[in-house]
Design an enzyme around this catalytic site. Structure first.
Site, PDB file in Angstrom:
ATOM      1  N   LEU A 509       5.436   7.608   2.315  1.00  0.00           N
ATOM      2  CA  LEU A 509       4.073   6.851   1.805  1.00  0.00           C
ATOM      3  C   LEU A 509       3.425   5.505   0.489  1.00  0.00           C
ATOM      4  O   LEU A 509       2.338   5.410  -0.425  1.00  0.00           O
ATOM      5  CB  LEU A 509       4.376   8.338   0.100  1.00  0.00           C
ATOM      6  N   GLY A 510       4.328   4.940   1.078  1.00  0.00           N
ATOM      7  CA  GLY A 510       3.642   4.050   0.801  1.00  0.00           C
ATOM      8  C   GLY A 510       5.037   2.613   0.884  1.00  0.00           C
ATOM      9  O   GLY A 510       5.946   3.166   0.837  1.00  0.00           O
ATOM     10  N   GLY A 512       7.400   0.966  -2.258  1.00  0.00           N
ATOM     11  CA  GLY A 512       8.256   0.584  -4.081  1.00  0.00           C
ATOM     12  C   GLY A 512       8.146  -1.009  -4.010  1.00  0.00           C
ATOM     13  O   GLY A 512       8.411  -1.669  -3.387  1.00  0.00           O
ATOM     14  N   GLY A 513       8.721  -1.040  -5.071  1.00  0.00           N
ATOM     15  CA  GLY A 513       9.709  -2.039  -5.698  1.00  0.00           C
ATOM     16  C   GLY A 513      10.306  -3.035  -4.685  1.00  0.00           C
ATOM     17  O   GLY A 513      10.423  -4.152  -3.969  1.00  0.00           O
ATOM     18  N   PHE A 514      11.157  -1.696  -3.839  1.00  0.00           N
ATOM     19  CA  PHE A 514      12.329  -2.409  -3.459  1.00  0.00           C
ATOM     20  C   PHE A 514      12.460  -2.198  -1.952  1.00  0.00           C
ATOM     21  O   PHE A 514      13.180  -2.286  -1.160  1.00  0.00           O
ATOM     22  CB  PHE A 514      13.489  -2.786  -3.886  1.00  0.00           C
ATOM     23  N   PRO A 516      10.528   1.255   1.181  1.00  0.00           N
ATOM     24  CA  PRO A 516       9.599   2.383   1.544  1.00  0.00           C
ATOM     25  C   PRO A 516       9.863   2.993   0.315  1.00  0.00           C
ATOM     26  O   PRO A 516      10.880   3.996   0.386  1.00  0.00           O
ATOM     27  CB  PRO A 516       9.494   2.748   2.641  1.00  0.00           C
ATOM     28  N   VAL A 517       8.490   4.270   0.404  1.00  0.00           N
ATOM     29  CA  VAL A 517       8.756   5.563  -0.602  1.00  0.00           C
ATOM     30  C   VAL A 517       8.288   6.666   0.399  1.00  0.00           C
ATOM     31  O   VAL A 517       7.320   6.178   1.094  1.00  0.00           O
ATOM     32  CB  VAL A 517       7.454   5.459  -1.873  1.00  0.00           C
ATOM     33  N   LYS A 531      12.226   7.014  -2.324  1.00  0.00           N
ATOM     34  CA  LYS A 531      12.548   6.105  -2.074  1.00  0.00           C
ATOM     35  C   LYS A 531      14.352   5.098  -1.813  1.00  0.00           C
ATOM     36  O   LYS A 531      15.049   5.474  -2.463  1.00  0.00           O
ATOM     37  CB  LYS A 531      12.220   5.083  -4.026  1.00  0.00           C
ATOM     38  N   ASP A 628       6.695  -4.192 -15.782  1.00  0.00           N
ATOM     39  CA  ASP A 628       6.199  -4.596 -15.082  1.00  0.00           C
ATOM     40  C   ASP A 628       5.319  -3.450 -14.499  1.00  0.00           C
ATOM     41  O   ASP A 628       4.657  -2.298 -14.035  1.00  0.00           O
ATOM     42  CB  ASP A 628       6.974  -4.029 -13.434  1.00  0.00           C
TER      43      ASP A 628
END
Ligand code: NAG
Ligand code: NAG
Ligand code: NAG
Ligand code: NAG
Ligand code: NAG
Ligand code: NAG
Length: 820
Positions: A509-510, A512-514, A516-517, A531, A628
């Protein structure tokens, strides 16, 4: 007009008058089925019954709203059993409810001291007060329902004591939702020592709302800037009384003590046609009276929640170790009276004030210290009235009981210490600078302990051994027991692999903070988002830990829900509910997709985010600063309901602090408040700033960062502010909304957005005010200049930083270390 017509009109007017009257006289009683309505139609009085009961009561309710809301019940203990009742007023000035055989079921009190009324009448006022007076005497009430409140505190009711008559006015809950008889809970202004508000269950104190500090009750959220109501406590020689007053009359607002002992303040929302509650007390377990014993301090954000105040030790270490905190704590070094000193403790709810004395004349804290040190029984002092520059002294005697850390409205207290007690070890030192440094040091050291533990886990693939001297929660982070404690279900790696098709690229999906998701589908058909911690991300370990610890305990309609956790070998993952509409930025900043977000959607999203944030800041057990908040961290579900996500940087604010400082400023350009970006200071007010940016982005469809108009070098905030000053807010609205919006609502949203991004954190409203201001047509304060309103502003202070911003997670998030 003929005579018949005249008569018809006359009868018609008489009829109208008799159905909409606000008065009962000896000759005009009301029967079951008839009602009184106050002059302006705000309140109505009549007979009613509750959902699951046939008992009939006489009570007062809001006339204009469709949800039956009974603010007072006359015969709460003695219901009528059928519909034959009447309400009547009789000499010498008594209100009575009669049943079918004219037996008196209930009557109002008539004190011998009252002057009898030859011509008594009862009238329902627009305040909700039912009064009995003589028809010819408008100044003296013989009786009023405001002296006998039930579970609802309306503006104008005076709670407290009349020391002359010995009569107390207090609020008591209903027994249950369908029985208005006096229930278990009651709330009182307690006159012992310095007056404080207590919530009792039977005779037992359940929750102490705290002593009055001049502006609000010390144990409740700071409501001094609340736009809807004002609180006041007045102390007279013969009387102590507490009142709540509504500001303006544009909203309906009430405080109610529910049958389950919960104090709820709510306002009526015409749009949703329901009551919206915006303060619920008690907030968490730390509000349980004296939970941590004498000199203990409760902090909802830590585990265990009880600790001793600094420089105090458990009275009985053994029972303390068994988490039996009732014995509390004692000073490390006993007091000696002569030569004792006072140390400041900040950010707390003031201890039980029943054993206090006070002095309203003394002005300064120095005066208070002089008085307290002279009296060996005085163990602590604080400012009595923090309003204005502060005045008066409150002196404590005996044990200090029922202290808790307050996230945003805590106060200072100065506690007596032996002369030989050290000043410098504690985190509640004498000045702010000290506090900050220690906070940083301890955050850093906890973080490094965690990090070392995690490395062990990585390398040996086994659980770290429990070290009882360390915080269980930290050490046991990735142990199954911890996960169970956090009530976070465990997912096995094969389950996740199967759901995501071995983390196939098509499911990605993209980032994320730390890491891939991925999207996944469980065997039962449920969609999930996974995540996955990227193996190279060191920072990710901390953030994942942070997220596990925080979010598992949070549950709110506007927060993304964590379904579980997976840790196996080198794999660490968090599993969330899947959000079919992905993140807000992908929709809002996309020319085509943004058309799908009509104004109603956007306004709902603004309100949803506000409520989610309010929950984080105030209503959850942990008080959390997200740090954030930005469009890409707002996910949208199938119904476009916004969910705040990504708690990797969030900090729990349970400590004795309202703000904290960090050397690692992490966050996102364009959303960071000036005090955070420049000084590393974060507080709930830095989230409020980010929220304001989001609001302006939602209205305009533009990103704050990168926003550029030819005529000036202002960013979106600056642009919005200049339009605000020109009084042409309409120009800010996203052109793709094509005039299909409610201008009043849009302007309100922008105005609230501007209030949130004001330069000074103190000027920004807190989230409960924001939720309120968005939902109600109240007058809004003037907005002051926003922080960071030109693009250039942002980069000013970076030159002084020792290292460059590094793109640690994705290109939008910056990280730097301050050179301090
Ligand atoms: C009435 O009874 C029903 C069924 O027992 C229950 O679900 C409902 O909550 C009750 N309503 C009230 C107001 O107590
Ligand atoms: C109750 O009192 C009213 C008014 O005084 C009277 O008209 C009525 O007959 C009485 N009813 C009974 C059952 O006594
Ligand atoms: C009316 O009230 C009286 C006194 O409270 C009581 O004795 C009588 O039984 C009641 N009558 C009815 C019909 O409820
Ligand atoms: C607290 O101080 C303010 C301002 O000095 C004053 O108006 C108020 O009456 C004081 N309140 C109490 C309870 O003493
Ligand atoms: C507060 O202190 C300032 C500075 O000492 C003074 O100018 C101001 O008048 C004071 N305000 C009140 C309400 O006492
Ligand atoms: C109040 O403080 C005094 C002085 O220390 C102590 O003797 C007394 O027991 C305390 N009373 C209560 C009710 O705690």
């Amino acid at each position: 007009m003929d005579e018949f017509g005249m008569q018809f009109l006359l009868i018609y007017f008489l009829l109208i008058r008799s159905t909409a009257s606000d008065t009962i006289t000896t000759s005009a009683r009301i029967r079951d089925g008839e009602t009184l309505i106050s002059a302006n139609g705000v309140f109505e009085l009549g007979f009613f019954n509750l959902a699951n009961s046939t008992n009939r009561y006489v009570g007062i309710w809001y006339s204009k709203i469709s949800v039956p809301t009974y603010v007072w019940v006359a015969n709460r203990e003695s219901p009528l059993t059928d519909r034959s009742g009447v309400l009547t007023v009789r000499e010498p000035g008594v209100l009575a409810i009669l049943n079918g055989t004219n037996g008196t079921v209930w009557s109002s009190a008539f004190t011998p001291a009252t002057t009898p009324a030859p011509n008594p009448t009862a009238r329902l006022l627009d305040s909700g007060n039912l009064i009995v007076k003589d028809a010819d005497d408008d100044d003296n009430f013989i009786w009023q329902s405001f002296d006998y409140p039930c579970d609802t505190l309306l503006s104008g009711i005076r709670l407290g004591w009349n020391y002359v008559t010995g009569i107390e006015t207090y609020i008591s809950s209903w027994k249950s939702d369908d029985d208005p008889a006096k229930g278990q809970y009651s709330s009182h202004v307690d006159p012992n020592g310095y007056p404080q508000m207590l919530l009792k269950k039977g005779d037992i104190i359940q929750y102490r709302i705290g002593p009055w500090n001049g502006l609000w009750w010390s144990g409740a959220p700071d409501t001094s800037n609340d736009p809807t109501y004002t609180l006041s406590l007045q102390i007279f020689p013969n009387e102590v009384r507490y009142t709540e007053g509504i500001i303006g009359d544009s909203v309906l607002s009430m405080s109610r003590l529910n049958p389950n002992g919960e104090g709820v303040r709510s306002t009526w929302n015409d749009r949703t046609n329901s009551w919206a509650s915006y303060t619920n007390l008690p907030v968490d377990n730390c509000d349980n009276y004296a939970r941590c014993g004498p000199h203990g301090s409760c902090n909802a954000g830590t585990s265990p929640s009880c600790g001793c105040l600094d420089r105090f030790v458990p009275r009985d270490p053994e029972s303390w170790g068994r988490t039996d905190w009732s014995d509390g704590c004692v000073r490390r070094i006993a007091l000696n009276c002569a030569g004792d000193k006072f140390l400041k403790y900040s950010g707390i709810k003031l201890p039980d004030a029943r054993n206090t004395t006070y002095n309203v004349e003394r002005r300064s804290l120095a005066d208070c210290q002089v008085d307290c040190s002279r009296d060996c029984s005085c163990v602590a002092y604080t400012q009595l009235n923090i309003s204005g520059n502060g005045s008066g002294c409150l002196f404590y005697h005996g044990d200090l009981i029922d202290i808790r850390a307050m996230a945003s409205s805590g106060q200072d207290i100065y506690i007596r210490m032996a002369a030989s007690e050290s000043v410098d070890v504690a985190s509640n030192g004498r000045n702010r600078e000290r506090t900050k440094t220690i906070t940083i040091a301890s955050i850093t050291s906890v973080a490094s302990v965690v990090f070392v533990c995690l490395i062990l886990v990585y390398v040996y693939g086994r659980r770290p051994k429990k070290d009882l001297s360390m915080n269980d929660e930290v050490v046991g982070l990735f142990s199954a027991t911890h996960v169970k404690e956090a009530e976070l279900p465990f997912f096995s790696l094969p389950t996740v692999l199967k759901a995501t098709d071995n983390f196939s690229n098509k499911n990605k999906l993209g980032e994320g903070g730390f890491g891939p998701v991925y999207r996944g589908v469980l065997e039962d058909g449920h969609e999930i988002a996974v995540k996955r911690l990227s193996k190279t991300s060191r920072q990710g370990v901390n953030e994942l830990r942070n997220e596990v610890m925080l979010i598992a305990k949070l549950q709110h309609r506007n927060l993304v829900r964590t379904l579980g956790f997976c840790a196996q070998g080198e794999e660490y993952m968090l599993i969330y509910e899947y959000m079919p509409n992905h993140s807000l930025d992908l929709m809002l900043f996309d020319k085509e997709k943004s058309r799908l977000l009509d104004w109603q959607n956007r306004f709902n999203i603004i309100n949803g985010i506000a409520k989610g944030l309010l929950y984080l800041h105030q209503d959850s057990r942990l008080r959390i600063v997200h740090r954030d908040l930005k469009a890409s961290n707002i996910l949208l579900d199938a119904d476009m309901i916004p969910k705040i996500s990504d708690f990797g940087l969030a900090r729990s604010f349970g400590g004795n602090q309202t703000e904290a400082q960090t050397r690692r400023v992490v966050g996102t350009y364009g959303y960071m408040s000036p005090e955070y970006a420049i000084d590393g200071l974060f507080s709930v007010k830095s989230d409020v700033f980010s929220f304001g940016v989001l609001v302006l982005e939602l209205v305009s469809g533009n990103r704050n960062r990168g926003f550029l108009l030819k005529e000036h070098n202002l960013n979106l905030l600056g642009h919005a502010w200049s339009l605000y000053k020109e009084d042409s807010l309409r120009k800010l609205v996203d052109p793709c909304l094509e005039e299909a919006f409610d201008l009043g609502q849009v302007e309100r949203a922008i105005h609230v957005g501007l209030l949130c991004v004001q330069n000074s954190p103190d000027d920004r409203p807190n989230m409960s005010s924001v939720v309120f201001m968005l939902g109600n047509e109240v007058a809004l304060p003037q907005a002051k200049q926003p922080g960071f309103f030109t693009e250039r502003d942002i980069s000013i202070d970076h030159s002084s930083n020792s290292s460059n911003p590094t793109a640690s997670h994705n290109q939008l998030t910056i990280t730097w270390t301050q050179g301090r």
